[in-house]
Write a protein that holds these residues in place. Structure first.
Motif, PDB file in Angstrom:
ATOM      1  N   TYR A  33       0.136  14.437  -5.874  1.00 20.09           N
ATOM      2  CA  TYR A  33      -0.066  13.454  -6.952  1.00 20.09           C
ATOM      3  C   TYR A  33       1.187  13.296  -7.803  1.00 20.09           C
ATOM      4  CZ  TYR A  33      -5.012  12.830  -5.962  1.00 20.09           C
ATOM      5  OH  TYR A  33      -6.202  12.507  -5.361  1.00 20.09           O
ATOM      6  N   LEU A  34       1.955  14.375  -7.948  1.00 22.05           N
ATOM      7  CA  LEU A  34       3.238  14.274  -8.640  1.00 22.05           C
ATOM      8  C   LEU A  34       4.162  13.313  -7.885  1.00 22.05           C
ATOM      9  CD1 LEU A  34       5.234  17.273 -10.062  1.00 22.05           C
ATOM     10  CD2 LEU A  34       6.400  15.566  -8.681  1.00 22.05           C
ATOM     11  N   MET A  35       4.161  13.414  -6.559  1.00 23.77           N
ATOM     12  CA  MET A  35       4.970  12.500  -5.741  1.00 23.77           C
ATOM     13  C   MET A  35       4.456  11.066  -5.862  1.00 23.77           C
ATOM     14  SD  MET A  35       7.300  14.458  -4.293  1.00 23.77           S
ATOM     15  CE  MET A  35       7.909  13.885  -2.689  1.00 23.77           C
ATOM     16  N   GLN A  36       3.139  10.900  -5.902  1.00 25.93           N
ATOM     17  CA  GLN A  36       2.551   9.581  -6.098  1.00 25.93           C
ATOM     18  C   GLN A  36       3.021   8.953  -7.413  1.00 25.93           C
ATOM     19  OE1 GLN A  36       0.184   6.225  -5.740  1.00 25.93           O
ATOM     20  NE2 GLN A  36      -0.220   7.830  -4.223  1.00 25.93           N
ATOM     21  N   ASP A  37       3.031   9.763  -8.466  1.00 27.58           N
ATOM     22  CA  ASP A  37       3.442   9.276  -9.780  1.00 27.58           C
ATOM     23  C   ASP A  37       4.887   8.794  -9.757  1.00 27.58           C
ATOM     24  OD1 ASP A  37       3.178   9.080 -12.784  1.00 27.58           O
ATOM     25  OD2 ASP A  37       4.738  10.625 -12.670  1.00 27.58           O
ATOM     26  N   LEU A  57       0.878  -1.164   0.000  1.00 27.93           N
ATOM     27  CA  LEU A  57       0.000   0.000   0.000  1.00 27.93           C
ATOM     28  C   LEU A  57       0.920   1.219   0.000  1.00 27.93           C
ATOM     29  CD1 LEU A  57      -2.984   0.557   2.432  1.00 27.93           C
ATOM     30  CD2 LEU A  57      -1.459   2.404   1.797  1.00 27.93           C
ATOM     31  N   LEU A  58       0.686   2.153  -0.906  1.00 29.44           N
ATOM     32  CA  LEU A  58       1.470   3.387  -0.998  1.00 29.44           C
ATOM     33  C   LEU A  58       0.608   4.554  -0.520  1.00 29.44           C
ATOM     34  CD1 LEU A  58       3.774   5.267  -1.966  1.00 29.44           C
ATOM     35  CD2 LEU A  58       2.775   5.128  -4.263  1.00 29.44           C
ATOM     36  N   PHE A  59       1.061   5.242   0.505  1.00 27.91           N
ATOM     37  CA  PHE A  59       0.345   6.379   1.087  1.00 27.91           C
ATOM     38  C   PHE A  59       1.217   7.620   0.957  1.00 27.91           C
ATOM     39  CE2 PHE A  59      -1.068   8.220   5.481  1.00 27.91           C
ATOM     40  CZ  PHE A  59      -1.806   9.219   4.843  1.00 27.91           C
ATOM     41  N   VAL A  60       0.755   8.579   0.155  1.00 27.97           N
ATOM     42  CA  VAL A  60       1.428   9.867   0.009  1.00 27.97           C
ATOM     43  C   VAL A  60       0.632  10.876   0.832  1.00 27.97           C
ATOM     44  CG1 VAL A  60       2.197  11.673  -1.571  1.00 27.97           C
ATOM     45  CG2 VAL A  60       2.264   9.271  -2.289  1.00 27.97           C
ATOM     46  N   ASN A  61       1.235  11.389   1.887  1.00 31.04           N
ATOM     47  CA  ASN A  61       0.537  12.208   2.871  1.00 31.04           C
ATOM     48  C   ASN A  61       1.079  13.637   2.888  1.00 31.04           C
ATOM     49  OD1 ASN A  61      -1.016  12.730   5.438  1.00 31.04           O
ATOM     50  ND2 ASN A  61       1.080  12.954   6.216  1.00 31.04           N
ATOM     51  N   GLY A  62       0.192  14.601   2.783  1.00 32.13           N
ATOM     52  CA  GLY A  62       0.589  15.998   2.874  1.00 32.13           C
ATOM     53  C   GLY A  62       0.599  16.482   4.308  1.00 32.13           C
ATOM     54  N   PHE A  63       1.457  17.450   4.612  1.00 33.62           N
ATOM     55  CA  PHE A  63       1.607  17.954   5.974  1.00 33.62           C
ATOM     56  C   PHE A  63       0.711  19.150   6.291  1.00 33.62           C
ATOM     57  CE2 PHE A  63       6.159  16.138   6.378  1.00 33.62           C
ATOM     58  CZ  PHE A  63       5.653  14.977   6.952  1.00 33.62           C
ATOM     59  N   GLY A  64      -0.141  19.548   5.358  1.00 27.40           N
ATOM     60  CA  GLY A  64      -1.081  20.618   5.637  1.00 27.40           C
ATOM     61  C   GLY A  64      -0.921  21.824   4.744  1.00 27.40           C
ATOM     62  N   GLY A  65       0.273  22.045   4.204  1.00 24.26           N
ATOM     63  CA  GLY A  65       0.520  23.212   3.372  1.00 24.26           C
ATOM     64  C   GLY A  65       0.965  22.870   1.965  1.00 24.26           C
ATOM     65  N   THR A  66       0.670  21.634   1.521  1.00 24.42           N
ATOM     66  CA  THR A  66       1.132  21.177   0.212  1.00 24.42           C
ATOM     67  C   THR A  66      -0.047  20.924  -0.716  1.00 24.42           C
ATOM     68  OG1 THR A  66       3.013  20.097   1.274  1.00 24.42           O
ATOM     69  CG2 THR A  66       2.540  19.473  -0.997  1.00 24.42           C
ATOM     70  N   PRO A  67      -0.098  21.521  -1.909  1.00 26.98           N
ATOM     71  CA  PRO A  67      -1.211  21.304  -2.830  1.00 26.98           C
ATOM     72  C   PRO A  67      -1.303  19.855  -3.286  1.00 26.98           C
ATOM     73  CG  PRO A  67       0.134  23.189  -3.511  1.00 26.98           C
ATOM     74  CD  PRO A  67       0.902  22.471  -2.439  1.00 26.98           C
ATOM     75  N   ALA A 116      -0.477  -2.247  -4.812  1.00 29.31           N
ATOM     76  CA  ALA A 116      -1.803  -2.877  -4.894  1.00 29.31           C
ATOM     77  C   ALA A 116      -2.904  -1.927  -4.453  1.00 29.31           C
ATOM     78  CB  ALA A 116      -1.825  -4.139  -4.031  1.00 29.31           C
ATOM     79  N   CYS A 117      -2.588  -0.993  -3.548  1.00 26.36           N
ATOM     80  CA  CYS A 117      -3.542   0.003  -3.050  1.00 26.36           C
ATOM     81  C   CYS A 117      -2.795   1.318  -2.849  1.00 26.36           C
ATOM     82  CB  CYS A 117      -4.149  -0.412  -1.697  1.00 26.36           C
ATOM     83  SG  CYS A 117      -4.908  -2.038  -1.643  1.00 26.36           S
ATOM     84  N   SER A 118      -3.528   2.419  -2.904  1.00 24.81           N
ATOM     85  CA  SER A 118      -2.862   3.700  -2.659  1.00 24.81           C
ATOM     86  C   SER A 118      -3.833   4.701  -2.048  1.00 24.81           C
ATOM     87  CB  SER A 118      -2.264   4.266  -3.952  1.00 24.81           C
ATOM     88  OG  SER A 118      -3.286   4.620  -4.863  1.00 24.81           O
ATOM     89  N   LEU A 119      -3.249   5.706  -1.424  1.00 24.64           N
ATOM     90  CA  LEU A 119      -4.008   6.807  -0.840  1.00 24.64           C
ATOM     91  C   LEU A 119      -3.157   8.061  -0.957  1.00 24.64           C
ATOM     92  CD1 LEU A 119      -6.556   7.642   0.860  1.00 24.64           C
ATOM     93  CD2 LEU A 119      -5.132   7.278   2.892  1.00 24.64           C
ATOM     94  N   THR A 120      -3.769   9.159  -1.383  1.00 22.13           N
ATOM     95  CA  THR A 120      -3.058  10.427  -1.519  1.00 22.13           C
ATOM     96  C   THR A 120      -3.902  11.541  -0.915  1.00 22.13           C
ATOM     97  OG1 THR A 120      -2.021   9.698  -3.591  1.00 22.13           O
ATOM     98  CG2 THR A 120      -2.017  12.063  -3.140  1.00 22.13           C
ATOM     99  N   GLY A 121      -3.299  12.350  -0.068  1.00 22.86           N
ATOM    100  CA  GLY A 121      -4.007  13.476   0.522  1.00 22.86           C
ATOM    101  C   GLY A 121      -3.376  13.882   1.838  1.00 22.86           C
TER     102      GLY A 121
END
Length: 329
Positions: A267-271, A252-262, A285-290
């Motif tokens: 999504y660029l980091m996810q890519d 599972l890939l989770f790309v998490n923003g710290f509050g001040g990141t668009p 197999a699974c992902s989450l971005t936000g």
């Protein structure tokens, strides 16, 4: 300092009142705002309770509801909640099957949850989370910090508790998921705690903090700003190395923003992360971005990988309905 606040001392109380009103169909606020709990308590279910300092929203209150937490205890900004909050929350959501405290590895949280567990009248277990690979010891911790991987553990355990797993099974599952989950973050700016009125630390226009903690604690080192690709490559290299991942592993890939990141940047980091992992033969197999585990207004992000087996994947995919995380309903 420019903040949408009335008075520093009222920030948390007014924010909790607004949160509870906005999501009144899912949660309710405990007496004296000691905790947020799911509106409908499920008899016979193990109660999952977490919490920590405010400023990381939607963690933890945003994850209270069906398929996740039963209650969350909010402390003041970056300050642990107190044992009486945890005990009150446990009493309010007691379904008769025991309580599991889910605790990020910060000294105040660990100490206060331990005190609450010692004073509990019913069966209680505690699960300590320490997914950060950046540093072994840092401000407020002995050992690794608990960071964005907390969301993954809370979601998987929430689904398992919802289906009726007992307390011992949930504790064992949590230990396993935590051991298979690793994170690392990078800060481009500091965060500003309302009571302080100024940034927690300083970064030059061409600097970043590699391995930063979610309270602004120092990371591995302060370095010159690099490209997004280079940042992803370094963070994933550390995570994959720590997990000793090999090709054909599902994660599972989770790309998490710290509050001040668009989101555009996340999504660029996810890519890039997907392409990097694909090059290693590691399947996402699974992902989450936000922005789910934030640090007030900090710019930056964290990457988390969690190794999935069939059970973990099914539990991650299981229905969830909380203020901040919803699918399958």
């Amino acid at each position: 300092m420019k903040k949408l606040i009335n008075a520093v001392d009222d920030v948390l109380a007014q924010s909790l009142d607004g949160f509870a009103a906005a999501h009144a169909d899912i949660v309710t606020l405990g007496e004296e705002r000691k905790f947020v709990r799911r509106r409908q308590v499920k008899p016979g279910k193990v109660a999952l309770i977490s919490g920590g300092g405010s400023g990381h929203e939607p963690l933890h209150a945003g994850f209270v509801g069906f398929g996740m937490l039963d209650a969350a205890c909010p402390g003041q900004v970056f300050t642990s909640p107190t044992p009486d909050q945890m005990m009150a929350a446990a009493e309010a959501v007691d379904g008769g099957a025991g309580t599991l405290y889910i605790v990020k590895n910060y000294e105040g949280d660990v100490m206060n949850f331990a005190m609450a567990a010692e004073m509990a009248s019913g069966p209680v277990e505690s699960l300590i989370l320490d997914d950060d690979v950046a540093v072994e010891n840092s401000t407020w911790t002995t050992g690794r910090r608990g960071v964005a991987g907390t969301l993954i553990v809370e979601k998987i355990l929430g689904a398992a508790a919802e289906r009726g797993d007992d307390l011992a099974s949930l504790k064992a599952l949590g230990v396993r998921v935590n051991s298979h989950t690793r994170s690392m973050g990078v800060a481009l700016t500091s965060c500003t705690v309302p009571a302080a009125g100024k940034p927690t630390f300083s970064l030059g226009e061409d600097e970043m903090e590699m391995g930063v903690g979610i309270h602004g604690e120092p990371g591995r080192r302060r370095v010159k700003l690099a490209s997004a690709d280079a940042i992803v490559d370094e963070m994933l290299g550390a995570i994959v190395g720590d997990l000793s991942l090999t090709s054909a592993t599902e994660v599972l890939l989770f790309v998490n923003g710290f509050g001040g990141t668009p989101l555009m940047e996340l999504y660029l980091m996810q890519d890039r992360a997907r392409k990097w992992l694909d090059g290693k033969g590691i399947k996402v197999a699974c992902s989450l971005t936000g922005s789910y585990v934030t640090s007030l207004d900090m710019a930056g992000c964290s990457l988390t990988l969690s190794v999935l087996d069939d059970q973990a994947k099914a539990l991650w995919d299981a229905p969830v309905h909380t203020p901040a995380l919803r699918w399958g309903m």
